[in-house]
Design an enzyme around this catalytic site. Sequence first.
Site, PDB file in Angstrom:
ATOM      1  N   HIS A 173       0.818  -1.229   0.000  1.00  0.00           N
ATOM      2  CA  HIS A 173       0.000   0.000   0.000  1.00  0.00           C
ATOM      3  C   HIS A 173       0.847   1.272   0.000  1.00  0.00           C
ATOM      4  O   HIS A 173       2.034   1.244   0.185  1.00  0.00           O
ATOM      5  CB  HIS A 173      -1.040  -0.004   1.123  1.00  0.00           C
ATOM      6  CG  HIS A 173      -0.504   0.063   2.514  1.00  0.00           C
ATOM      7  ND1 HIS A 173      -1.282   0.442   3.572  1.00  0.00           N
ATOM      8  CD2 HIS A 173       0.725  -0.203   3.016  1.00  0.00           C
ATOM      9  CE1 HIS A 173      -0.543   0.411   4.664  1.00  0.00           C
ATOM     10  NE2 HIS A 173       0.658   0.022   4.366  1.00  0.00           N
ATOM     11  N   GLU A 174       0.170   2.376  -0.294  1.00  0.00           N
ATOM     12  CA  GLU A 174       0.823   3.697  -0.460  1.00  0.00           C
ATOM     13  C   GLU A 174       1.904   3.657  -1.543  1.00  0.00           C
ATOM     14  O   GLU A 174       2.949   4.293  -1.417  1.00  0.00           O
ATOM     15  CB  GLU A 174       1.429   4.186   0.876  1.00  0.00           C
ATOM     16  CG  GLU A 174       0.520   4.135   2.085  1.00  0.00           C
ATOM     17  CD  GLU A 174      -0.758   4.951   1.928  1.00  0.00           C
ATOM     18  OE1 GLU A 174      -0.865   5.738   0.988  1.00  0.00           O
ATOM     19  OE2 GLU A 174      -1.666   4.768   2.750  1.00  0.00           O
ATOM     20  N   GLY A 175       1.612   2.951  -2.620  1.00  0.00           N
ATOM     21  CA  GLY A 175       2.596   2.811  -3.702  1.00  0.00           C
ATOM     22  C   GLY A 175       3.401   1.547  -3.480  1.00  0.00           C
ATOM     23  O   GLY A 175       4.137   1.459  -2.499  1.00  0.00           O
TER      24      GLY A 175
END
Lengths: 589, 589
Positions: free
Chosen positions: A437-439
Amino acid sequence: MELFPTRDLRFLLEEVLGIQSLFEHACYEQHDLDTVRDTLQLAHDIAMEQFLPIAGLCDEQEPELVDGRVVLPEALSTAVGAFVEAGFIGAGFDEDVGGMQLPYVVTQAVLATFAAATVAPTSYPGLTMAAASLVAAHGSEALKEQWLPGMLEGRIFGTMALSEPQAGSSLADLLTVAREAEDGTYRLVGNKMWITAADHDLSENILHLVLARIEGAPAGTRGISLFAVPKRLPSGEANDVRVVGVNHKMGYRAAVNTVFALGDEGGAVGWLVGEPHQGLGYMFHMMNEARIAVGLGAASLAWAGYRHSLSYARERDQGRPLTRRDPTTPQVPIVQHADVRRMLLSQKALAEGALMLSLYAANLVDEARIAREAGDETTAGETEGLLDLLTPVVKAWCSHYGLRANEDAIQVLGGYGYTREYPVERIYRDNRLNPIHEGTNGIQAIDLLGRKVPRGTGAPVLLSRIAETLAAASGEGEALAELAAGVQQSVERVTGVTTALMQLGATGQAEAMLANATPYLHLLGHTVVAWLWVEQARAAARAPEDDFTRGKLAAARYFVRWELPRTARWASLLEPVDRTVLDTDPAWL
Amino acid sequence: MELFPTRDLRFLLEEVLGIQSLFEHACYEQHDLDTVRDTLQLAHDIAMEQFLPIAGLCDEQEPELVDGRVVLPEALSTAVGAFVEAGFIGAGFDEDVGGMQLPYVVTQAVLATFAAATVAPTSYPGLTMAAASLVAAHGSEALKEQWLPGMLEGRIFGTMALSEPQAGSSLADLLTVAREAEDGTYRLVGNKMWITAADHDLSENILHLVLARIEGAPAGTRGISLFAVPKRLPSGEANDVRVVGVNHKMGYRAAVNTVFALGDEGGAVGWLVGEPHQGLGYMFHMMNEARIAVGLGAASLAWAGYRHSLSYARERDQGRPLTRRDPTTPQVPIVQHADVRRMLLSQKALAEGALMLSLYAANLVDEARIAREAGDETTAGETEGLLDLLTPVVKAWCSHYGLRANEDAIQVLGGYGYTREYPVERIYRDNRLNPIHEGTNGIQAIDLLGRKVPRGTGAPVLLSRIAETLAAASGEGEALAELAAGVQQSVERVTGVTTALMQLGATGQAEAMLANATPYLHLLGHTVVAWLWVEQARAAARAPEDDFTRGKLAAARYFVRWELPRTARWASLLEPVDRTVLDTDPAWL
């Protein structure tokens, strides 16, 4: 043994980072080390009393969608309530918006403490802090007045609503539309995916920060705006937002993750945050903090796994030393077996290295602020450049190696580690989210090599800070000099490889330059963590010698001797760029 | 795309291992390649139709203990029934005991097919095959007559009952006692832990093979005997064995794992298998096969994760090539992104390398049998020595790197990979068992370096087989010669390190010699797998060129260029032996 000793974090903050110097500056002068110690102790006590005991329950009682509402276990509500009650949501915000104005690095150490105890519940206040920070930075005065006090007091929680089913990593492909209404607000219609905490009863209201395109906006990333879309309107009416599904995850289960529809009944009311079409830029400001937080969360879980498995290894008797196999003699604690110690020392080196890296990055936020407020734009710019450079490294390195540490935590416990009666398998499952997550970590690597290194200003700052450490350590005795020499070798690898890759980029070979971005991130990451281990070792060498400082020196040695040689392999894949992957046709797979 | 193409296994069996030569020998002359192909096709069809569809259900509907009985999902019973019905339990047993007398390597390829579809249910027939093999090898005629036919027909299932709460890795500390009764049978009293499949309704009866000490037996491993202890006695009466708990595991959930009490009501009736006090030796015969099976299972799960994530990467559109960022153009399948291809190629190299290694070891069982039956004791001994040497490598290497592959399978799917809607997170959880059971990977490393290398006869055989391959490959074109040169460098590392370590052992420094046994296993393992990748590449180069053979060559290249350089680091930790871990006092952790 104490499961999560506060000394571990205090050593990093006080003895390595020397955060006491922050309090010499205007913005933090109202605090001192005592405030920090009290804050960490309070966080520790609440984490141990309220969060640790519900870790198993938060995993088993998965959030459910009942009549369109998300139902969470009640124990989670009590724990999050204690976090809010202690004022931790506002801890890092300025006093003029109702916060405590503690240094950012201290608020991150607080979060690490909670994450180590049980990570998933921290998502609710964590997202609220991130969303509030975005409103504080880019919202109009009216918007701030409307929402900030409630958020900092924990009456209103926040979310970040970016992804859509067709636009996960590719935010350029967002389809959610915002139409301007006559009163200057907007009506949003679209579907959001992977939205954490989009519904719950932990707060009176929820403010969603939503990316969408104003009608007629340009295609791609340049046409994306940011909107504040509350669950309930200021009038008290329900807004036109609806959770339509919850995702069933491998771990991190108490952090409900949803599919969420805007405007099923005509349009969700939203307020534009900042300027039109600037939404992605704003969101990336928050995403950068979120990426530091992901790295720190992963580090905390690595630390948690290490501490749990160490505790087990000291208690569990099994087998005998090589030099005393007589089966009529008692068995010994498994920590006495070299291979078990290897798994523990490796976890320590990775986990405490990751904690150090994340806190180092968090401290840069404070350093930059101080420099800017002192009018020293050069230092502020350099510091922010370094932070920009390190952000993808913090996110990806800590999540990648945090998982490695957790794998060993399970292994130390053997069969028990594979059961849900012990926490280590859950910790692994929770941590498996962090590389995603978050890239994803692959995207972090491309951000680092394709953007932060060639276009940013951080690389020379990093190299000069490392050089400073190594120069000092070289003169501080044999043990430190050995560490410094090991790191120096990796630094030379990084600089050689970087020069060669930039050359490729400059000659129009971007594809080749970026083909092995992931090994590049590992190469740089290991070098940075090794450098910070030298800093930990220097601090340990300065302190009175005891088991704690001996352990720090052993872990630093382990990192340099066992981990750092990996950099040779990564460098060999990058200079010259190995084309095996690039030249593999998808049809051959 | 076809999820699990039979060509993948057939390539290994026919084109690399050349198992057709087995059928020239008396013991397998009743079969030919057509039998093998039909058998694999049948296995594939049953696996796809009966096992794959229940994979999710087998994970969700965890076995329960209800009134002292284990209750399994009904779908599992149907699937296992189809396996039994097809005659796969007896496939590898000789015709004179009612089997099909197929080569061992073929039965393992069958198991790989099922494990790739859904691994946990295969434990029930798999354990039965292992237990029957033990009875066939060491049981008296009476015992064989009593139990074997039922086992091979799948009316009676088997278990292996070794561990106890205080004796997991340390079997020397077993406490279960067996007292001889007047009729020559025994009464067993004790508690067993981690016993898979100890109760269920999949068969009419269950035969537990239990390690216990005859009263008055010597302490330690030399006082352990093996007993056959049925759930129901031949009279039909229930025996005095009782499941008292089930373990709740991270994965592999459909394979019920139990705590199990013998003799709560006075003593469980058991029959001695073979001679008194020889039980551990017998069990290790079976354990060796079990370790090959664990390696193969881990390889199969790595393969499954690879194939699932490849299928996803070809379908999922996200993002655009570096050279065409225009957001108005369509997104492309993620397999076109280099970093995704890296994760797929890495999985392919690890998974197909692991499958190859396991099947190579299984094939040695057949080779040894053929040599022995032909009266060629030298070849038989050499082959068995090689198998002994490779067994811990197969178990530990495949389970360690199989997990690495599965980690990437999740990563390819991003957020979706983290949900239970897709199979890859479950596959990872299932596979996490494999580094632990049948002897942890740490124990495999010590077995390899402390026993198999110094005391076994396999090392020179291995080196000469590798040398033969490399000599041939060097003359087969540039691509193969490059691979051979890479492997040669690793071979030199292995031989140098091994000589140095044996020297330490010979001079009484066993502790130092074994301190870094784990890196030694990785060093040898990577070298062996790289060698076998050269064999795969040679077979691919001989075959007509197509996407399949190009993929094999790309994966071989990837293994040699990306994986093999790791051996430099392991060698540097072993020669001279790095003492960082050994010299770390447990109190410093």
